[in-house]
Motif scaffolding. Sequence first.
Motif, PDB file in Angstrom:
ATOM      1  N   ALA A 100     -40.754 -12.362 -64.737  1.00  0.00           N
ATOM      2  CA  ALA A 100     -40.164 -13.396 -65.583  1.00  0.00           C
ATOM      3  C   ALA A 100     -40.125 -14.723 -64.830  1.00  0.00           C
ATOM      4  CB  ALA A 100     -38.754 -12.998 -66.002  1.00  0.00           C
ATOM      5  N   LEU A 101     -40.573 -15.776 -65.486  1.00  0.00           N
ATOM      6  CA  LEU A 101     -40.517 -17.131 -64.952  1.00  0.00           C
ATOM      7  C   LEU A 101     -39.398 -17.848 -65.695  1.00  0.00           C
ATOM      8  CD1 LEU A 101     -43.636 -19.521 -64.648  1.00  0.00           C
ATOM      9  CD2 LEU A 101     -41.316 -20.308 -65.117  1.00  0.00           C
ATOM     10  N   VAL A 102     -38.398 -18.315 -64.953  1.00  0.00           N
ATOM     11  CA  VAL A 102     -37.249 -18.988 -65.565  1.00  0.00           C
ATOM     12  C   VAL A 102     -37.144 -20.398 -65.007  1.00  0.00           C
ATOM     13  CG1 VAL A 102     -34.753 -18.936 -65.961  1.00  0.00           C
ATOM     14  CG2 VAL A 102     -36.031 -16.784 -65.770  1.00  0.00           C
ATOM     15  N   THR A 103     -37.342 -21.404 -65.858  1.00  0.00           N
ATOM     16  CA  THR A 103     -37.200 -22.779 -65.389  1.00  0.00           C
ATOM     17  C   THR A 103     -35.732 -23.194 -65.467  1.00  0.00           C
ATOM     18  OG1 THR A 103     -37.523 -23.878 -67.546  1.00  0.00           O
ATOM     19  CG2 THR A 103     -39.499 -23.289 -66.281  1.00  0.00           C
ATOM     20  N   GLY A 104     -35.369 -24.166 -64.639  1.00  0.00           N
ATOM     21  CA  GLY A 104     -33.963 -24.552 -64.570  1.00  0.00           C
ATOM     22  C   GLY A 104     -33.106 -23.392 -64.139  1.00  0.00           C
ATOM     23  N   GLY A 105     -33.642 -22.574 -63.228  1.00  0.00           N
ATOM     24  CA  GLY A 105     -32.999 -21.305 -62.892  1.00  0.00           C
ATOM     25  C   GLY A 105     -32.003 -21.337 -61.751  1.00  0.00           C
ATOM     26  N   SER A 106     -31.702 -22.519 -61.232  1.00  0.00           N
ATOM     27  CA  SER A 106     -30.854 -22.576 -60.039  1.00  0.00           C
ATOM     28  C   SER A 106     -29.367 -22.655 -60.338  1.00  0.00           C
ATOM     29  CB  SER A 106     -31.251 -23.775 -59.167  1.00  0.00           C
ATOM     30  OG  SER A 106     -31.014 -25.001 -59.852  1.00  0.00           O
ATOM     31  N   ARG A 107     -28.996 -22.834 -61.620  1.00  0.00           N
ATOM     32  CA  ARG A 107     -27.567 -22.945 -61.940  1.00  0.00           C
ATOM     33  C   ARG A 107     -27.331 -22.684 -63.420  1.00  0.00           C
ATOM     34  NH1 ARG A 107     -25.886 -29.001 -63.113  1.00  0.00           N
ATOM     35  NH2 ARG A 107     -27.838 -29.851 -63.881  1.00  0.00           N
ATOM     36  N   GLY A 108     -26.066 -22.558 -63.769  1.00  0.00           N
ATOM     37  CA  GLY A 108     -25.655 -22.483 -65.166  1.00  0.00           C
ATOM     38  C   GLY A 108     -26.362 -21.413 -65.970  1.00  0.00           C
TER      39      GLY A 108
ATOM     40  N   ILE B 160     -21.322 -24.560 -74.136  1.00  0.00           N
ATOM     41  CA  ILE B 160     -21.318 -23.532 -73.102  1.00  0.00           C
ATOM     42  C   ILE B 160     -20.686 -24.093 -71.835  1.00  0.00           C
ATOM     43  CG2 ILE B 160     -22.727 -21.907 -71.791  1.00  0.00           C
ATOM     44  CD1 ILE B 160     -22.845 -21.457 -74.823  1.00  0.00           C
ATOM     45  N   GLN B 161     -19.893 -23.289 -71.181  1.00  0.00           N
ATOM     46  CA  GLN B 161     -19.206 -23.722 -69.961  1.00  0.00           C
ATOM     47  C   GLN B 161     -20.185 -23.790 -68.791  1.00  0.00           C
ATOM     48  OE1 GLN B 161     -16.255 -20.613 -69.909  1.00  0.00           O
ATOM     49  NE2 GLN B 161     -14.696 -21.894 -70.849  1.00  0.00           N
ATOM     50  N   THR B 162     -20.706 -24.999 -68.532  1.00  0.00           N
ATOM     51  CA  THR B 162     -21.598 -25.232 -67.401  1.00  0.00           C
ATOM     52  C   THR B 162     -21.245 -26.580 -66.791  1.00  0.00           C
ATOM     53  OG1 THR B 162     -23.294 -26.440 -68.650  1.00  0.00           O
ATOM     54  CG2 THR B 162     -23.451 -24.027 -68.638  1.00  0.00           C
ATOM     55  N   ASP B 163     -21.949 -26.936 -65.710  1.00  0.00           N
ATOM     56  CA  ASP B 163     -21.736 -28.244 -65.093  1.00  0.00           C
ATOM     57  C   ASP B 163     -22.031 -29.377 -66.070  1.00  0.00           C
ATOM     58  OD1 ASP B 163     -21.116 -26.935 -62.772  1.00  0.00           O
ATOM     59  OD2 ASP B 163     -23.073 -27.239 -61.819  1.00  0.00           O
ATOM     60  N   MET B 164     -23.017 -29.161 -66.973  1.00  0.00           N
ATOM     61  CA  MET B 164     -23.405 -30.210 -67.916  1.00  0.00           C
ATOM     62  C   MET B 164     -22.349 -30.448 -68.990  1.00  0.00           C
ATOM     63  SD  MET B 164     -27.480 -29.458 -68.476  1.00  0.00           S
ATOM     64  CE  MET B 164     -27.664 -30.751 -69.700  1.00  0.00           C
ATOM     65  N   THR B 165     -21.447 -29.484 -69.209  1.00  0.00           N
ATOM     66  CA  THR B 165     -20.442 -29.627 -70.271  1.00  0.00           C
ATOM     67  C   THR B 165     -19.024 -29.587 -69.718  1.00  0.00           C
ATOM     68  OG1 THR B 165     -20.410 -27.220 -70.676  1.00  0.00           O
ATOM     69  CG2 THR B 165     -21.958 -28.558 -71.970  1.00  0.00           C
ATOM     70  N   SER B 166     -18.868 -29.825 -68.418  1.00  0.00           N
ATOM     71  CA  SER B 166     -17.559 -29.671 -67.779  1.00  0.00           C
ATOM     72  C   SER B 166     -16.523 -30.654 -68.300  1.00  0.00           C
ATOM     73  CB  SER B 166     -17.696 -29.841 -66.256  1.00  0.00           C
ATOM     74  OG  SER B 166     -18.224 -31.125 -65.941  1.00  0.00           O
ATOM     75  N   ASP B 167     -16.981 -31.754 -68.933  1.00  0.00           N
ATOM     76  CA  ASP B 167     -16.039 -32.764 -69.439  1.00  0.00           C
ATOM     77  C   ASP B 167     -15.789 -32.635 -70.934  1.00  0.00           C
ATOM     78  OD1 ASP B 167     -18.553 -33.484 -70.224  1.00  0.00           O
ATOM     79  OD2 ASP B 167     -18.265 -35.643 -69.890  1.00  0.00           O
ATOM     80  N   GLN B 168     -16.208 -31.531 -71.534  1.00  0.00           N
ATOM     81  CA  GLN B 168     -16.132 -31.412 -72.990  1.00  0.00           C
ATOM     82  C   GLN B 168     -15.048 -30.444 -73.472  1.00  0.00           C
ATOM     83  OE1 GLN B 168     -20.181 -30.402 -73.984  1.00  0.00           O
ATOM     84  NE2 GLN B 168     -20.778 -32.539 -74.204  1.00  0.00           N
ATOM     85  N   GLU B 169     -14.239 -29.909 -72.550  1.00  0.00           N
ATOM     86  CA  GLU B 169     -13.203 -28.965 -72.968  1.00  0.00           C
ATOM     87  C   GLU B 169     -12.252 -29.580 -73.983  1.00  0.00           C
ATOM     88  OE1 GLU B 169     -12.575 -25.917 -72.654  1.00  0.00           O
ATOM     89  OE2 GLU B 169     -13.591 -25.099 -70.919  1.00  0.00           O
ATOM     90  N   SER B 170     -11.979 -30.882 -73.858  1.00  0.00           N
ATOM     91  CA  SER B 170     -11.031 -31.525 -74.760  1.00  0.00           C
ATOM     92  C   SER B 170     -11.738 -32.207 -75.935  1.00  0.00           C
ATOM     93  CB  SER B 170     -10.197 -32.563 -74.003  1.00  0.00           C
ATOM     94  OG  SER B 170     -11.029 -33.564 -73.437  1.00  0.00           O
TER      95      SER B 170
ATOM     96  N   THR C  29     -20.135 -18.798 -72.705  1.00  0.00           N
ATOM     97  CA  THR C  29     -20.413 -18.675 -71.278  1.00  0.00           C
ATOM     98  C   THR C  29     -21.916 -18.545 -71.074  1.00  0.00           C
ATOM     99  OG1 THR C  29     -20.338 -16.255 -71.228  1.00  0.00           O
ATOM    100  CG2 THR C  29     -18.227 -17.435 -70.995  1.00  0.00           C
ATOM    101  N   PRO C  30     -22.405 -18.850 -69.873  1.00  0.00           N
ATOM    102  CA  PRO C  30     -23.826 -18.632 -69.594  1.00  0.00           C
ATOM    103  C   PRO C  30     -24.246 -17.192 -69.852  1.00  0.00           C
ATOM    104  CG  PRO C  30     -22.892 -20.057 -67.915  1.00  0.00           C
ATOM    105  CD  PRO C  30     -21.737 -19.581 -68.765  1.00  0.00           C
ATOM    106  N   ALA C  31     -23.350 -16.251 -69.608  1.00  0.00           N
ATOM    107  CA  ALA C  31     -23.679 -14.838 -69.853  1.00  0.00           C
ATOM    108  C   ALA C  31     -23.925 -14.575 -71.336  1.00  0.00           C
ATOM    109  CB  ALA C  31     -22.559 -13.941 -69.338  1.00  0.00           C
ATOM    110  N   ASP C  32     -23.206 -15.266 -72.225  1.00  0.00           N
ATOM    111  CA  ASP C  32     -23.442 -15.114 -73.665  1.00  0.00           C
ATOM    112  C   ASP C  32     -24.879 -15.490 -74.021  1.00  0.00           C
ATOM    113  OD1 ASP C  32     -20.795 -14.342 -74.298  1.00  0.00           O
ATOM    114  OD2 ASP C  32     -20.145 -16.433 -74.405  1.00  0.00           O
ATOM    115  N   VAL C  33     -25.356 -16.580 -73.436  1.00  0.00           N
ATOM    116  CA  VAL C  33     -26.721 -17.025 -73.702  1.00  0.00           C
ATOM    117  C   VAL C  33     -27.728 -16.077 -73.061  1.00  0.00           C
ATOM    118  CG1 VAL C  33     -28.352 -18.943 -73.527  1.00  0.00           C
ATOM    119  CG2 VAL C  33     -25.910 -19.407 -73.799  1.00  0.00           C
TER     120      VAL C  33
END
Length: 238
Positions: free
Chosen positions: A7-15, A184-194, A208-212
Amino acid sequence: MLTGKTALVTGGSRGIGAAIAQRLASLGANVAVVYAGNREAAEKVCDLCGTHARAYRCDVSNWDEAKATVKAIKDDFGTVDILVNNAGVTRDGLIATMREEDYDAVLDVNLKGAFNMIRHCTGLFIRNRGGSIVNVSSVSGLMGNAGQSNYAASKAGLVGLTKSVAKELAPKGIRCNAVAPGFIQTDMTSDQESNALLDAIPLGRMGTPADVADAVAYLVCAPYVTGTVLRVDGGIAM
């Protein structure tokens, strides 16, 4: 279930990408973790995969880099069986003031990057007489989002790309699907809880990332599913 597959996963280093890499590894796949800049984070994901995993730096928006990366993965693993186009960036702003370079940067990575990887993997899939592609879109591409015209356009483009590729490659036994995550709760959406949109999620929580990752794993392993867009959004786009 995926033993012997690569499997090749791009953007695979986080989230989300890191969660997908680990989920596919848990099913037995070898994993090529493609990252843009943070090699240390990518190597950590490889360690967490607990299987044969390697990290590859690549600007997926660059045709030549994408081609060279697919070749390197083929040389190391023998082939590519699964492609997950998860790499994505945001450059949010109102359309009245958005800079051209911010629009271009998002389309180049999110949409052209997916095209580049699909284009360079297709020959391997055809030779293998099968393959699975999953593109990570977004509910922003289905319903729009103020302040994200570039991001929404890129993710809507992925939906069209997914359906066209699915129709083209189905006769070769190659499937192409997409997931459309919501908040989804990631670094890119960390300011969107409110964010007020959070109140519009019927299930009442961010994903969560696991849901995706679970949704991606399903699509990778579903032999009679192609050309679909699976929302993972708590119901916000229904």
